[in-house]
Design an enzyme around this catalytic site. Structure first.
Site, PDB file in Angstrom:
ATOM      1  N   PRO A  93       0.782  -1.928   0.455  1.00  7.89           N
ATOM      2  CA  PRO A  93       0.545  -0.055   0.329  1.00  7.89           C
ATOM      3  C   PRO A  93       0.698   1.547   0.010  1.00  7.89           C
ATOM      4  O   PRO A  93       0.418   2.823  -0.426  1.00  7.89           O
ATOM      5  CB  PRO A  93      -0.759  -0.104   1.425  1.00  7.89           C
ATOM      6  CG  PRO A  93      -0.419  -1.195   1.375  1.00  7.89           C
ATOM      7  CD  PRO A  93       0.511  -1.751   0.936  1.00  7.89           C
ATOM      8  N   GLU A 120       0.321  -7.100   9.408  1.00  3.22           N
ATOM      9  CA  GLU A 120       0.061  -5.896   8.715  1.00  3.22           C
ATOM     10  C   GLU A 120       1.431  -4.976   8.066  1.00  3.22           C
ATOM     11  O   GLU A 120       1.365  -3.838   7.525  1.00  3.22           O
ATOM     12  CB  GLU A 120       0.346  -5.215  10.683  1.00  3.22           C
ATOM     13  CG  GLU A 120      -0.128  -4.427  11.254  1.00  3.22           C
ATOM     14  CD  GLU A 120      -1.884  -4.180  10.377  1.00  3.22           C
ATOM     15  OE1 GLU A 120      -1.499  -3.054   9.736  1.00  3.22           O
ATOM     16  OE2 GLU A 120      -2.560  -4.728   9.442  1.00  3.22           O
ATOM     17  N   ARG A 158      -0.427  -8.377 -20.944  1.00  2.00           N
ATOM     18  CA  ARG A 158      -1.042  -7.596 -22.280  1.00  2.00           C
ATOM     19  C   ARG A 158      -0.049  -7.096 -23.065  1.00  2.00           C
ATOM     20  O   ARG A 158      -0.570  -6.276 -24.295  1.00  2.00           O
ATOM     21  CB  ARG A 158      -2.200  -6.699 -21.781  1.00  2.00           C
ATOM     22  CG  ARG A 158      -3.164  -7.370 -21.027  1.00  2.00           C
ATOM     23  CD  ARG A 158      -3.705  -6.372 -20.930  1.00  2.00           C
ATOM     24  NE  ARG A 158      -4.838  -5.018 -21.672  1.00  2.00           N
ATOM     25  CZ  ARG A 158      -5.494  -5.968 -22.098  1.00  2.00           C
ATOM     26  NH1 ARG A 158      -6.696  -6.852 -22.247  1.00  2.00           N
ATOM     27  NH2 ARG A 158      -5.749  -5.435 -23.197  1.00  2.00           N
ATOM     28  N   ASP A 173      -6.946  -0.245 -26.238  1.00  2.00           N
ATOM     29  CA  ASP A 173      -7.516  -0.263 -25.054  1.00  2.00           C
ATOM     30  C   ASP A 173      -7.349   2.087 -24.357  1.00  2.00           C
ATOM     31  O   ASP A 173      -6.974   2.776 -25.055  1.00  2.00           O
ATOM     32  CB  ASP A 173      -6.216  -0.699 -24.212  1.00  2.00           C
ATOM     33  CG  ASP A 173      -6.096  -2.080 -24.328  1.00  2.00           C
ATOM     34  OD1 ASP A 173      -6.730  -2.781 -24.606  1.00  2.00           O
ATOM     35  OD2 ASP A 173      -5.573  -2.513 -23.457  1.00  2.00           O
TER      36      ASP A 173
HETATM   37  C1  9D3 Z   1      -3.416   0.125   9.878  1.00  2.00           C
HETATM   38  C2  9D3 Z   1      -3.980  -0.006   8.662  1.00  2.00           C
HETATM   39  N1  9D3 Z   1      -3.576  -1.432   7.768  1.00  2.00           N
HETATM   40  C3  9D3 Z   1      -4.502  -2.165   7.777  1.00  2.00           C
HETATM   41  C4  9D3 Z   1      -6.067  -1.006   7.394  1.00  2.00           C
HETATM   42  C5  9D3 Z   1      -2.920  -1.148   6.187  1.00  2.00           C
HETATM   43  C6  9D3 Z   1      -2.393  -2.365   5.843  1.00  2.00           C
HETATM   44  C7  9D3 Z   1      -1.861  -3.382   5.815  1.00  2.00           C
HETATM   45  C8  9D3 Z   1      -1.926  -4.380   4.530  1.00  2.00           C
HETATM   46  C9  9D3 Z   1      -3.446  -1.780   4.225  1.00  2.00           C
HETATM   47  C10 9D3 Z   1      -3.271  -2.872   3.469  1.00  2.00           C
HETATM   48  C11 9D3 Z   1      -2.441  -4.473   3.909  1.00  2.00           C
HETATM   49  C12 9D3 Z   1      -3.112  -5.182   2.526  1.00  2.00           C
HETATM   50  N2  9D3 Z   1      -2.720  -4.736   1.419  1.00  2.00           N
HETATM   51  C13 9D3 Z   1      -1.326  -4.994   0.644  1.00  2.00           C
HETATM   52  O1  9D3 Z   1      -0.970  -5.522   1.036  1.00  2.00           O
HETATM   53  C14 9D3 Z   1      -1.399  -4.525  -0.769  1.00  2.00           C
HETATM   54  C15 9D3 Z   1      -1.884  -3.061  -1.259  1.00  2.00           C
HETATM   55  C16 9D3 Z   1      -3.323  -2.306  -0.783  1.00  2.00           C
HETATM   56  O2  9D3 Z   1      -4.058  -3.133   0.311  1.00  2.00           O
HETATM   57  N3  9D3 Z   1      -4.215  -1.813  -1.878  1.00  2.00           N
HETATM   58  C17 9D3 Z   1      -3.247  -1.350  -2.788  1.00  2.00           C
HETATM   59  N4  9D3 Z   1      -2.215  -1.965  -3.452  1.00  2.00           N
HETATM   60  C18 9D3 Z   1      -2.133  -2.643  -3.143  1.00  2.00           C
HETATM   61  S1  9D3 Z   1      -0.522  -3.842  -3.208  1.00  2.00           S
HETATM   62  C19 9D3 Z   1      -0.233  -4.521  -1.906  1.00  2.00           C
END
Ligand code: 9D3
Length: 239
Positions: A93, A120, A158, A173
């Site tokens: 994220p 996390e 793609r 696209d």
């Molecule tokens: C304390 C906040 N956490 C949970 C709400 C943070 C959090 C940890 C792990 C949020 C998401 C995740 C798991 N997500 C991913 O590993 C992830 C992801 C995403 O959540 N959104 C957009 N792209 C990606 S790429 C990997």
């Protein structure tokens, strides 16, 4: 192109990679994708891959040693197969946002290792030592890196020359050179009237020049209404 994916849930990839463009590209030898169970690299009898966060806090953190061993092993595999040095991507994220340009960059790499996080997060030392780039698929929360990795692999497959059949082609696209990074306008098929709604007359007219102009206008109007941000930016696909 060679893609190796490190994950705690290899079965999540079976459906998406067993269908559609990715499976055809695999069959045609354009891409080879393997998944690797992170737990197989754990050394203790419980096959532990995570631990509690230093300093406290909610949830668990993925251990750097298991992840490091997995990446080292897959890099060794790549070297033994005479592949170029893999680029290591962590789905996260906190990563750079995936777009068509980023997908295009990755599609030119001969070899990728994609790490899917869970819990996390991932111990920062693993990221510093082993990860070339963190990639996010957008500003929303998903449960782990796996769905994001599926999106990334689809988008870049793609773009491998020859991966698309005649059924749908990359240049039409929405986010491709043909439309300069603008949205596609409305499309129609038979019947010419459905539920009291008619297909725009211009599509039935056979007037090719007028049709091209109409499509461009539709695309511009829709982009202005729905994605004005796309009008005021350089075509990210091209520059
Ligand atoms: C304390 C906040 N956490 C949970 C709400 C943070 C959090 C940890 C792990 C949020 C998401 C995740 C798991 N997500 C991913 O590993 C992830 C992801 C995403 O959540 N959104 C957009 N792209 C990606 S790429 C990997």
């Amino acid at each position: 192109m060679r893609i190796r994916i490190i994950t705690l849930f290899p079965e999540m990839f079976d459906g998406p990679f067993g269908a559609s463009i990715v499976s055809r590209a695999t069959r045609d030898g354009l891409v080879e994708i393997t998944t690797h169970q992170l737990r197989d690299y754990a050394k203790d009898k419980h096959r532990t891959v995570d631990d509690t966060p230093y300093g406290g806090g909610a949830g668990m953190v993925m251990k750097p040693d298991t992840l490091g061993d997995a990446v080292d092993d897959l890099k060794q595999q790549a070297a033994n197969s005479g592949e170029p040095d893999p680029r290591v991507i962590l789905m996260s994220p906190q990563g750079r946002r995936l777009d068509q340009r980023v997908a295009g960059e990755f599609s030119t790499h001969g070899s990728l290792i994609i790490v899917c996080g869970r819990y996390e997060g991932v111990d920062e030392r693993f990221i510093e030592a082993c990860v070339d780039e963190e990639i996010s698929i957008g500003d929303y929360v998903i449960s782990g890196g796996e769905p994001a990795a599926i999106v990334l692999v689809d988008a870049l497959t793609r773009l491998i020359p020859g991966a698309l059949g005649s059924q749908d082609s990359a240049p039409s696209d929405s986010f491709a050179t043909g439309l300069d990074g603008k949205l596609q306008g409305p499309v129609y098929t038979r019947p010419p009237e459905w539920d009291g709604r008619e297909v725009p007359e211009i599509l039935l007219s056979g007037d090719h020049a007028r049709l091209e102009k109409w499509r461009k206008e539709q695309s511009d109007a829709r982009t202005g209404e729905r994605r004005p941000d796309l009008l005021n930016q350089q075509n990210e696909y091209e520059d």
